[in-house]
Design an enzyme around this catalytic site. Sequence first.
Site, PDB file in Angstrom:
ATOM      1  N   LYS A 175       0.858  -1.087  -0.019  1.00 59.17           N
ATOM      2  CA  LYS A 175      -0.015  -0.082   0.063  1.00 59.17           C
ATOM      3  C   LYS A 175       0.861   1.150   0.238  1.00 59.17           C
ATOM      4  O   LYS A 175       1.797   1.448   0.786  1.00 59.17           O
ATOM      5  CB  LYS A 175      -0.894   0.022   1.170  1.00 59.17           C
ATOM      6  CG  LYS A 175      -1.943   1.251   1.434  1.00 59.17           C
ATOM      7  CD  LYS A 175      -2.839   0.880   2.722  1.00 59.17           C
ATOM      8  CE  LYS A 175      -3.913   1.964   2.741  1.00 59.17           C
ATOM      9  NZ  LYS A 175      -4.836   1.753   4.023  1.00 59.17           N
ATOM     10  N   ASP A 271     -14.540   0.781   9.845  1.00 53.09           N
ATOM     11  CA  ASP A 271     -14.523   0.877   8.448  1.00 53.09           C
ATOM     12  C   ASP A 271     -15.048  -0.635   7.650  1.00 53.09           C
ATOM     13  O   ASP A 271     -14.533  -0.880   6.796  1.00 53.09           O
ATOM     14  CB  ASP A 271     -13.574   1.603   7.769  1.00 53.09           C
ATOM     15  CG  ASP A 271     -14.139   2.013   6.117  1.00 53.09           C
ATOM     16  OD1 ASP A 271     -15.254   2.183   5.976  1.00 53.09           O
ATOM     17  OD2 ASP A 271     -13.056   2.404   5.295  1.00 53.09           O
ATOM     18  N   ASN A 471      -7.829 -16.756  37.030  1.00 50.64           N
ATOM     19  CA  ASN A 471      -8.575 -17.373  36.009  1.00 50.64           C
ATOM     20  C   ASN A 471      -8.646 -16.326  34.645  1.00 50.64           C
ATOM     21  O   ASN A 471      -8.312 -16.639  33.610  1.00 50.64           O
ATOM     22  CB  ASN A 471      -9.989 -18.111  36.017  1.00 50.64           C
ATOM     23  CG  ASN A 471      -9.748 -19.211  36.995  1.00 50.64           C
ATOM     24  OD1 ASN A 471      -9.885 -19.021  38.204  1.00 50.64           O
ATOM     25  ND2 ASN A 471      -9.491 -20.518  36.382  1.00 50.64           N
TER      26      ASN A 471
END
Length: 597
Positions: A175, A271, A471
């Site tokens: 990109k 988005d 936990n």
Amino acid sequence: MGLCHGKPLPNPNISEAEEGNGEKEKEEPPQMQIQVANGENPNVKDEEIGKKSPFFPFYSPSPAHHFFSKKSPSTHSSNSTPRRFFKKPFPPPSPAKHIKAVLARRHGSVKPNEAAIPEASETEAVTGLDKSFGFSKNFGNKYELGEEVGRGHFGYTCKAKFKKGELKGQQVAVKVIPKAKMTTAIAIEDVRREVKILRALTGHNNLVQFYDAYEDHDNVYIVMELCEGGELLDRILSRGGKYSEDDAKAVMVQILNVVAFCHLQGVVHRDLKPENFLFTSKDENSQMKAIDFGLSDFVKPDERLNDIVGSAYYVAPEVLHRSYSTEADVWSIGVIAYILLCGSRPFWARTESGIFRAVLKADPSFDEAPWPSLSTEAKDFVKRLLNKDPRKRMSAAQALSHPWIRNYNDVIVPLDILVFRLMKAYMRSSSLRKAALRALSKTLTADEIFYLKEQFTLLEPNKNGCISLENIRMAIMKHATDAMKESRVPDFLASLGPLQYRKMDFEEFCAAALSVLQLEGSDRWEQHARSAYEIFEKDGNRAIVIEELASELGLGPSVPVHVVLHDWIRHTDGKLSFLGFAKLLHGVSSRTFAKVQ
């Protein structure tokens, strides 16, 4: 409405206020139409603007497109479905003007005559911006840039391959974001944060693999896994805009899995849309990957975001109200699910103003074909994703527990951050409210218990069937990535401090981790509440005076308790009334009563 159809061009003489007036217009035959936006010529042919196919006019450019997406109109964007009519006009004023102005400011595209919301932190044009990111500068030494495969509003994507090393010849996607496009401090921060999030989120099968980020004087290069199977959008179009229920489940499971993973890490995508899911290959059963985290952000478990970003048709109502969190992503998934199952969008209008009104005010239609022929579970699934109240909306992990989808190919329900938020509220509740919640938990159906059982099992209770703070800590760390440090998820454990000194069995866990608001949004709420009150009457109700109740609720002396709590107690025996019980379930505080003073 199984197939997708084009829509008539909007009449320029019709005002926005008239577009939802409920007057049926004469339907035109299916055809490809291009909306007039930003001076575009409506007579331009499909192929001239990069349309996928004239046979599936499902998506077309939206006015003011660049405010909502990083993709250009020639790629994909906010798109159109068959015309929808509303029963009555929406009341003015429209929120669109201010919303579009905010989005324009974010990306530095405000025009001289456009209105904008003043923001103290940002001016229309910032001079002297620091566009140095600290990324490696040897992109050209490691990669050979190839052909362009996609172009958006803020950059473009190319194929590339490794020049040397063990991966020599392997193809990747790059990109490329020109620094010249970064005209505001926010735009620069978006790029910086995108890389930070991609670095932090690792290890999920449905998340695009990130390799590294580079920069030079002119560009930023984000190197990622190459997915050659095309967008989910392409496959929707190739099917005429409609999936079978089983095929839609296959898509939904992958989307929900990766989004639940992101939400647990404290990342909200912001988005989500069909364009941002790619298939790794052309194979029909190819794996799907979430991409484009350019608008994503870190969010703390108790934090709300307020900046407006996203794509018009997929934006959640609370985003338009500027107060939202991870639930906004779930709304977007609901829109995608609606599209997959029926081939049209749940909210449609000619303009962004109309889209926003529909999202805020209109209800999606489940009356038109093919909805009557779909399963009840499928409709319930979509409705619970598209609840306008984010507190009543399912989380991504809960959606994977839904009866419609949970038995599809051995779906694994992931750990849900929502459970810990609800447990925090429970731990801070009065003993009276805890008793009321325990009564409510005993009315849950097997379907409603399923999700809670899955979450309890993920916390790995001890041999006595109990969990403690340890936990929870271990379960979170087991699924942690570096993103959790940014979103402060581990710090959130401090709010569960009381569990450090005691244990919680499954019965109490159900009371602590159930969502009263989600139950309230179901068709069975009245039945739940009445049954729970009967249990509470038998096991926990007792005579109580108003002063004691006020103390139990933590109300201060400034609250007129005899006025606001008058209906909470039955006058016949001094016990909690049904009204009081129902209000108690929702949780109260002095802030709750501030409005009555």
